[in-house]
Design a protein around this motif. Structure first.
Motif, PDB file in Angstrom:
ATOM      1  N   PRO A  11       0.830  -1.201   0.000  1.00 32.68           N
ATOM      2  CA  PRO A  11       0.000   0.000   0.000  1.00 32.68           C
ATOM      3  C   PRO A  11       0.868   1.255   0.000  1.00 32.68           C
ATOM      4  CG  PRO A  11      -0.693  -1.553   1.696  1.00 32.68           C
ATOM      5  CD  PRO A  11       0.630  -2.023   1.195  1.00 32.68           C
ATOM      6  N   VAL A  12       0.375   2.301  -0.627  1.00 31.92           N
ATOM      7  CA  VAL A  12       1.106   3.553  -0.633  1.00 31.92           C
ATOM      8  C   VAL A  12       0.928   4.231   0.727  1.00 31.92           C
ATOM      9  CG1 VAL A  12      -0.789   4.980  -1.497  1.00 31.92           C
ATOM     10  CG2 VAL A  12       1.554   5.629  -1.993  1.00 31.92           C
ATOM     11  N   PRO A  13       1.958   4.829   1.299  1.00 32.95           N
ATOM     12  CA  PRO A  13       1.791   5.514   2.578  1.00 32.95           C
ATOM     13  C   PRO A  13       0.911   6.754   2.430  1.00 32.95           C
ATOM     14  CG  PRO A  13       3.991   5.884   1.678  1.00 32.95           C
ATOM     15  CD  PRO A  13       3.354   4.848   0.813  1.00 32.95           C
ATOM     16  N   ALA A  14       0.271   7.145   3.525  1.00 37.58           N
ATOM     17  CA  ALA A  14      -0.568   8.347   3.487  1.00 37.58           C
ATOM     18  C   ALA A  14       0.278   9.544   3.069  1.00 37.58           C
ATOM     19  CB  ALA A  14      -1.191   8.581   4.857  1.00 37.58           C
ATOM     20  N   GLY A  15      -0.296  10.399   2.242  1.00 35.89           N
ATOM     21  CA  GLY A  15       0.472  11.529   1.752  1.00 35.89           C
ATOM     22  C   GLY A  15      -0.393  12.440   0.927  1.00 35.89           C
ATOM     23  N   PRO A  21      -5.548   5.285   1.247  1.00 40.22           N
ATOM     24  CA  PRO A  21      -4.236   4.648   1.093  1.00 40.22           C
ATOM     25  C   PRO A  21      -4.284   3.209   0.620  1.00 40.22           C
ATOM     26  CG  PRO A  21      -4.292   5.933   3.117  1.00 40.22           C
ATOM     27  CD  PRO A  21      -5.686   5.947   2.558  1.00 40.22           C
ATOM     28  N   SER A  22      -5.275   2.422   1.082  1.00 40.56           N
ATOM     29  CA  SER A  22      -5.311   1.020   0.680  1.00 40.56           C
ATOM     30  C   SER A  22      -5.914   0.823  -0.708  1.00 40.56           C
ATOM     31  CB  SER A  22      -6.093   0.186   1.704  1.00 40.56           C
ATOM     32  OG  SER A  22      -7.450   0.556   1.716  1.00 40.56           O
ATOM     33  N   ARG A  23      -6.373   1.904  -1.332  1.00 38.98           N
ATOM     34  CA  ARG A  23      -6.840   1.822  -2.720  1.00 38.98           C
ATOM     35  C   ARG A  23      -5.654   1.812  -3.683  1.00 38.98           C
ATOM     36  NH1 ARG A  23     -11.710   2.425  -4.864  1.00 38.98           N
ATOM     37  NH2 ARG A  23     -12.646   3.304  -2.982  1.00 38.98           N
ATOM     38  N   VAL A 163      -3.975   1.808  -8.922  1.00 36.39           N
ATOM     39  CA  VAL A 163      -5.127   2.270  -8.139  1.00 36.39           C
ATOM     40  C   VAL A 163      -6.365   1.520  -8.598  1.00 36.39           C
ATOM     41  CG1 VAL A 163      -6.499   4.267  -7.446  1.00 36.39           C
ATOM     42  CG2 VAL A 163      -4.078   4.570  -8.038  1.00 36.39           C
ATOM     43  N   ASP A 164      -7.077   0.915  -7.671  1.00 34.22           N
ATOM     44  CA  ASP A 164      -8.364   0.311  -8.015  1.00 34.22           C
ATOM     45  C   ASP A 164      -9.411   1.417  -8.025  1.00 34.22           C
ATOM     46  OD1 ASP A 164     -10.701  -1.072  -8.354  1.00 34.22           O
ATOM     47  OD2 ASP A 164     -10.264  -2.628  -6.884  1.00 34.22           O
ATOM     48  N   ALA A 165      -9.631   1.958  -9.205  1.00 40.06           N
ATOM     49  CA  ALA A 165     -10.605   3.035  -9.381  1.00 40.06           C
ATOM     50  C   ALA A 165     -11.951   2.508  -9.843  1.00 40.06           C
ATOM     51  CB  ALA A 165     -10.072   4.048 -10.411  1.00 40.06           C
ATOM     52  N   HIS A 166     -12.063   1.188  -9.968  1.00 39.08           N
ATOM     53  CA  HIS A 166     -13.278   0.602 -10.529  1.00 39.08           C
ATOM     54  C   HIS A 166     -14.247   0.131  -9.454  1.00 39.08           C
ATOM     55  CE1 HIS A 166     -14.842  -0.465 -14.497  1.00 39.08           C
ATOM     56  NE2 HIS A 166     -15.424  -1.497 -13.936  1.00 39.08           N
ATOM     57  N   ASN A 167     -13.709  -0.393  -8.363  1.00 39.06           N
ATOM     58  CA  ASN A 167     -14.553  -0.953  -7.313  1.00 39.06           C
ATOM     59  C   ASN A 167     -14.732   0.033  -6.163  1.00 39.06           C
ATOM     60  OD1 ASN A 167     -14.917  -3.716  -8.361  1.00 39.06           O
ATOM     61  ND2 ASN A 167     -12.691  -3.812  -8.158  1.00 39.06           N
ATOM     62  N   ALA A 173      -8.514  -5.133  -0.848  1.00 37.83           N
ATOM     63  CA  ALA A 173      -8.937  -4.761   0.503  1.00 37.83           C
ATOM     64  C   ALA A 173     -10.238  -5.459   0.894  1.00 37.83           C
ATOM     65  CB  ALA A 173      -9.116  -3.247   0.615  1.00 37.83           C
ATOM     66  N   ALA A 174     -11.071  -5.768  -0.099  1.00 32.55           N
ATOM     67  CA  ALA A 174     -12.345  -6.433   0.185  1.00 32.55           C
ATOM     68  C   ALA A 174     -12.119  -7.827   0.748  1.00 32.55           C
ATOM     69  CB  ALA A 174     -13.195  -6.501  -1.073  1.00 32.55           C
TER      70      ALA A 174
END
Length: 503
Positions: A11-15, A21-23, A163-167, A173-174
């Motif tokens: 996961p990318v760190p918060a920023g 972040p988990s997307r 990036v999961d921009a679809h779900n 994460a699901a």
């Protein structure tokens, strides 16, 4: 773990990213730098409500760097399996998207070569980060693997984020595994849904683009060339591609699903004689012209108007559709008998040699030449309308199992026909629909019978009890006649046009 050369990812760190972040997953960390950010658009072909684009813009804004969008007409084998129907919709949607990007002063690079074009563009632009969206399908993931491998070797300083921009809930994460059924998946998604079901922010402002400019695209010529090279399955005319048309289909004042038709969804969606009860959003969801999350947010706002219909819509839109992504992500053999559960594969093979009362070839099925007028109507609805009613698709696929030599052939034919004629063919939901009908996926074992074994059975008599079969057949006949007439007129206009151009 899903098979991909680029895993494991973190996961990318918060920023600076507006996305959860988990997307976001870091496929390759890179080495930083102040170059532009490139968003490699794949599955989510829109500017609005796009977490991948928002993430890319957030990174660019934080680094005071410019942002570019790239779309590549590959992977070739995957693209070439599409027909004129799907390619025309894809390209006409991209044409509108490119125009919208230009209005926002975002450069849009359309690449028509092979996978090497993406890393080559990244290197030419001196990019610091490549951001891409997510698809669980093998050809797309293989293309991503190839691009990441190229960059790791020749441009290791370029970071790659996915990036999961679809779900609504990112697939990884699901659930961390292949889910057995909607029941097990629903409980996991429900626990975290509200964490992800948030309103989209505005696109962050980025530095003006001062690099290589995209080549001008002759869209008319490109569409004509690509469509002429594809298998000639005529384009549909009941929906226009693009973000604006997608929002009109969802919220329009004339015939928008949520504004005008949602109330009948709960009671009528499984009646093939009442197509207006359906959302007709599948083309827009498949091509990413509208965000699933936007559809869900707008539906929840209107839940008080028709709670049961909105809940049923959200079940199909989020739980069932994202369960399909779960299956295709964690089961690499999502389109073959090897991908079925052991019990289903065993029962199907135990009955593979059972005598069939009727037997048809793929050609006979494709041309709707069976003894069953109801099945023929469902096939013709798909051929001429580009969309088969969901209830009929179950009956359609199960009869293919009943009328062919065995489950492998049945699944192969069902997927071939679905991917050829459905406007949303080559989609996780399509593969899962065929696997559910033929291989018992996300289902349970039923009373054992010839041919089907323990796979759920459907027949003509059962359909007659559920809806007016004759009315559906008549509806498809009218639909087919109208479509044939339009296609004939379009062919004549095309001939006249070419004749004039050569005189």
């Amino acid at each position: 773990m899903p098979p991909t050369a680029v895993s494991p990812a973190s996961p990318v760190p918060a920023g600076p990213s507006p996305a959860h972040p988990s997307r976001v997953r870091v496929i390759h960390p890179g080495g930083g730098g102040g170059g532009p950010v490139v968003y490699w658009m794949l599955r989510d072909q829109r500017l609005a409500d796009n977490w991948a684009l928002l993430h890319a813009a957030g990174l660019a804004a934080a680094a005071e760097s410019p942002l570019a969008i790239a779309f590549a007409l590959f992977p070739k084998p995957f693209l070439l399996s599409a027909r004129r129907r799907q390619l025309g919709f894809l390209l006409r949607g991209l044409r509108r998207l490119a125009s919208s990007a230009a209005a926002r002063r975002l450069p849009f690079f359309l690449l028509t070569g092979g996978p090497a074009e993406i890393p080559a563009l990244v290197r030419r632009l001196g990019a610091s980060t490549l951001v891409t969206d997510f698809s669980p399908l093998r050809p797309v993931r293989e293309a991503l693997d190839a691009v990441v491998g190229d960059l790791r070797q020749d441009a290791p300083g370029v970071a790659v984020h996915q990036v999961d921009a679809h779900n609504v809930v990112p697939v990884w994460a699901a659930s961390g595994k292949l889910e057995y059924s909607a029941k097990t998946f629903r409980s996991k998604v429900s626990k975290v849904m509200e964490e992800y079901m948030v309103e989209f922010p505005e696109l962050p402002a980025v530095a003006p683009w001062d690099r290589e400019q995209p080549e001008a695209v002759d869209w008319d010529a490109l569409i004509e060339r690509v469509c002429s090279e594809a298998e000639n399955v005529p384009e549909i005319d009941w929906c226009e591609p693009g973000e604006e048309a997608a929002m009109e289909a969802l919220l329009g004042s004339k015939d928008g699903f949520l504004t005008m038709r949602i109330k009948s969804y709960e009671t009528d969606r499984n009646d093939p004689t009442k197509p207006r009860a359906l959302s007709d959003l599948s083309p827009y969801l498949h091509f990413g012209h509208i965000s699933v999350q936007r559809c869900a947010l707008e539906a929840k706002k209107r839940r008080h108007l028709s709670p049961k219909s909105v809940d049923a819509f959200l079940e199909e839109l989020v739980v069932r559709r994202e369960l399909a992504d779960n299956f295709c992500y964690y089961q690499p053999q999502y389109d073959s008998l090897s991908g079925a559960w052991d019990w289903a594969r065993k029962t199907l093979m135990d009955h593979a040699a059972d005598k069939r009362e009727h037997s048809y070839t793929r050609e006979q099925l494709e041309n709707a030449k069976t003894h069953d007028p109801l099945w023929n109507a469902s096939q013709l609805e798909m051929v001429y309308h580009g969309k088969m009613h969901g209830f009929m698709r179950m009956y359609w696929a199960k009869k293919i199992l009943e009328w062919t030599s065995g489950p492998e052939e049945a699944l192969s034919i069902a997927i071939y026909l679905n991917d050829k004629y459905e406007i949303d063919g080559r989609d996780p939901s399509g593969y899962v629909g065929c696997m559910w009908s033929i291989c018992g996926l996300h289902d349970q074992g039923w009373k054992e019978r010839p041919v089907f074994g323990k796979i759920r059975y459907m027949n003509y008599a059962g359909c007659k009890r559920k809806f007016d079969v004759d009315a559906y057949i008549s509806y498809v006949k009218r639909l087919s006649a109208q479509s044939k007439k339009r296609n004939a007129e379009a062919s004549l206009n095309c001939v006249v046009k070419h004749s004039k151009s050569h005189n």
